[in-house]
Enzyme design. Structure first.
Site, PDB file in Angstrom:
ATOM      1  N   SER A   1      -3.275   1.681 -11.240  1.00  0.00           N
ATOM      2  CA  SER A   1      -2.067   2.013 -10.485  1.00  0.00           C
ATOM      3  C   SER A   1      -1.014   0.907 -10.539  1.00  0.00           C
ATOM      4  O   SER A   1       0.166   1.168 -10.313  1.00  0.00           O
ATOM      5  CB  SER A   1      -2.413   2.321  -9.025  1.00  0.00           C
ATOM      6  OG  SER A   1      -3.070   1.231  -8.409  1.00  0.00           O
TER       7      SER A   1
ATOM      8  N   ASP B   1       0.180  -1.825   2.494  1.00  0.00           N
ATOM      9  CA  ASP B   1      -0.154  -1.932   1.075  1.00  0.00           C
ATOM     10  C   ASP B   1       0.464  -3.231   0.573  1.00  0.00           C
ATOM     11  O   ASP B   1       1.669  -3.301   0.299  1.00  0.00           O
ATOM     12  CB  ASP B   1       0.397  -0.734   0.305  1.00  0.00           C
ATOM     13  CG  ASP B   1       0.070  -0.793  -1.187  1.00  0.00           C
ATOM     14  OD1 ASP B   1      -0.442  -1.832  -1.645  1.00  0.00           O
ATOM     15  OD2 ASP B   1       0.344   0.192  -1.889  1.00  0.00           O
TER      16      ASP B   1
ATOM     17  N   HIS C   1       0.505  -3.155  -4.207  1.00  0.00           N
ATOM     18  CA  HIS C   1       1.539  -2.512  -5.027  1.00  0.00           C
ATOM     19  C   HIS C   1       2.923  -3.040  -4.647  1.00  0.00           C
ATOM     20  O   HIS C   1       3.110  -3.623  -3.577  1.00  0.00           O
ATOM     21  CB  HIS C   1       1.467  -0.998  -4.859  1.00  0.00           C
ATOM     22  CG  HIS C   1       0.174  -0.424  -5.337  1.00  0.00           C
ATOM     23  ND1 HIS C   1      -0.899  -0.190  -4.498  1.00  0.00           N
ATOM     24  CD2 HIS C   1      -0.241  -0.045  -6.577  1.00  0.00           C
ATOM     25  CE1 HIS C   1      -1.910   0.304  -5.197  1.00  0.00           C
ATOM     26  NE2 HIS C   1      -1.533   0.410  -6.459  1.00  0.00           N
TER      27      HIS C   1
END
Length: 415
Positions: free
Chosen positions: A141, A391, A394
């Site tokens: 990702s 998060d 990311h």
């Protein structure tokens, strides 16, 4: 995200290694001098270790060339080349502007290597130089995060057409028609064959099964179609998993209540990279390979599953950030295995086609550039003190990850 803590972190063996706790006795006047020397050496070592580690001397950043990967973030008042309103390729979970992140300072920095400049991404020049070429970006990702940024930058010159996606939109391909240029995103989070039993939220029903001696066919089957490849591993290697070789279970990582040998994620990552580089070296097809290094997270006061957050709004200065155990070990494995592969190609024209894209220092200096709580739209609209999952792995798009693609252009154009 998932329910297992192994998504982000792993239990680590003692950093001291074997023999820790042994004391050595010295006697006499020479011993006093020796002790004094050792104390001074120790002080110098601690000073040196207060700085982030620099890339190992890979072949293509030696030979007097400027090291693009060692530098600092400096103010960039003009801001990013695009916004969330001018680019439609940003996934919702990385669209910090759309999701209501109130501060915008994280958008106004640029990477400045020491001793040289890194030009901003020029979409027209890049596309023109890549006519009739195909790129494959292979990984997890974080690679998908980078692809979002790349498409946003390229779409300033031309909007691509999506020509393929699988059912889950993990594997996708875009075509820039005027240039006959394609960008493929290949989902291969382990780079080796894996059986994964988890949903999109990372909730697992069984341990991941990894075959250390078999590469993931999702990328090897397409390898010959790519002229350029970006390949990388990441935090998936820290997950709970059972390891297989030659059709038999050989051990596992973090397998509780199972009578299996604990081999550790370090063993997995080392074996995986050895297998990947062996394939690259021996393959008849010779694309340009960018091996992108580890992308650290910046969780503070916990992890993603127990209240960890990333609230900083400024980049780190050199020396402010301290590497964690996982980061230090995994990056060390990457640099060692990359340099072994590069050394194996020494004397061959193919050595110029294997390139280290060391985004590690760029990344760990930017704790302000992560998604944080803005994974979903306006998480604090009903309660300014709400407890929200963060998060801190990311990156916001646009954001610091755009500089990774500045590096891509510089390295590709200098090929």
């Amino acid at each position: 995200m998932g329910s297992s803590p192994m998504w982000w972190s792993a239990s680590a063996p003692s950093p001291w290694g074997r023999g820790a706790g042994k004391w050595w006795a010295l006697g006499g006047p020479l011993a006093v001098k020796a002790v004094g020397f050792l104390l001074l050496a120790g002080l110098l070592f601690r000073v040196l270790c207060s700085f982030p580690s620099s890339p190992a001397p890979a072949l293509q950043i030696a030979q007097g060339k400027c090291n693009l990967f060692n530098g600092e973030w400096i103010p960039n008042p003009s801001g990013p080349a695009y916004t969330n309103s001018s680019c439609r390729f940003i996934d919702g979970h990385q669209n910090c502007m759309m999701n209501g992140r109130p501060d915008k300072g994280y958008l106004r920095w640029k990477w400045k290597p020491y001793g040289c400049d890194l030009p901003p991404f020029d979409a027209v020049s890049f596309l023109d130089s890549m006519r009739n070429k195909a790129w494959g970006l292979i990984g997890d990702s974080i690679l998908r995060n980078q692809v979002q940024s790349l498409l946003c930058l390229l779409s300033q010159a031309e909007e691509p057409v999506e020509v393929y996606h699988d059912k889950e939109y993990k594997n996708r391909r875009w075509h820039f028609q005027s240039y006959n240029f394609t960008v493929s995103l290949v989902w291969a989070p382990f780079l080796i064959k894996s059986d994964v039993f988890e949903n999109d939220n990372g909730v697992s029903t069984s341990e991941i099964q990894l075959h250390l001696d078999i590469l993931d066919a999702s990328w090897t089957s397409q390898y010959e179609s790519f002229d350029y490849v970006i390949i990388s591993g990441g935090q998936w290697f820290l997950k709970t998993a059972v390891y297989w070789e030659n059709g038999a279970v050989v051990g596992c990582h973090y397998c509780r209540n199972k009578n299996l040998v604990e081999l550790g994620y370090e063993h997995l990552y080392r074996k995986t990279l050895q297998k990947v580089f062996s394939f690259i070296i021996s393959a008849e097809h010779k694309p340009v390979i960018f091996f992108r290094t580890w992308s650290p997270d910046h969780f503070e006061n916990g992890e993603w599953f127990n209240g960890g957050s990333c609230k900083r709004v400024m980049p780190y200065k050199k020396g402010e950030y301290r590497e964690g155990y996982n980061e230090r070990v995994m990056r060390g494995i990457e640099l060692k295995e990359f340099n072994k592969a590069a050394a194996a190609l020494r004397g061959s024209v193919d050595v110029e086609r294997l390139k280290l894209m060391d985004t590690y220092i760029l990344a760990f200096l930017r704790p302000d550039g992560h998604v944080g709580p803005y994974r979903t739209p306006y998480p604090f609209v009903k309660d300014s003190a709400a407890s929200v999952q963060n998060d801190c792995l990311h990156w916001c798009v646009p954001g610091p990850i755009d500089a990774w693609n500045d590096l891509v252009m510089k390295m590709a154009m200098d090929q």
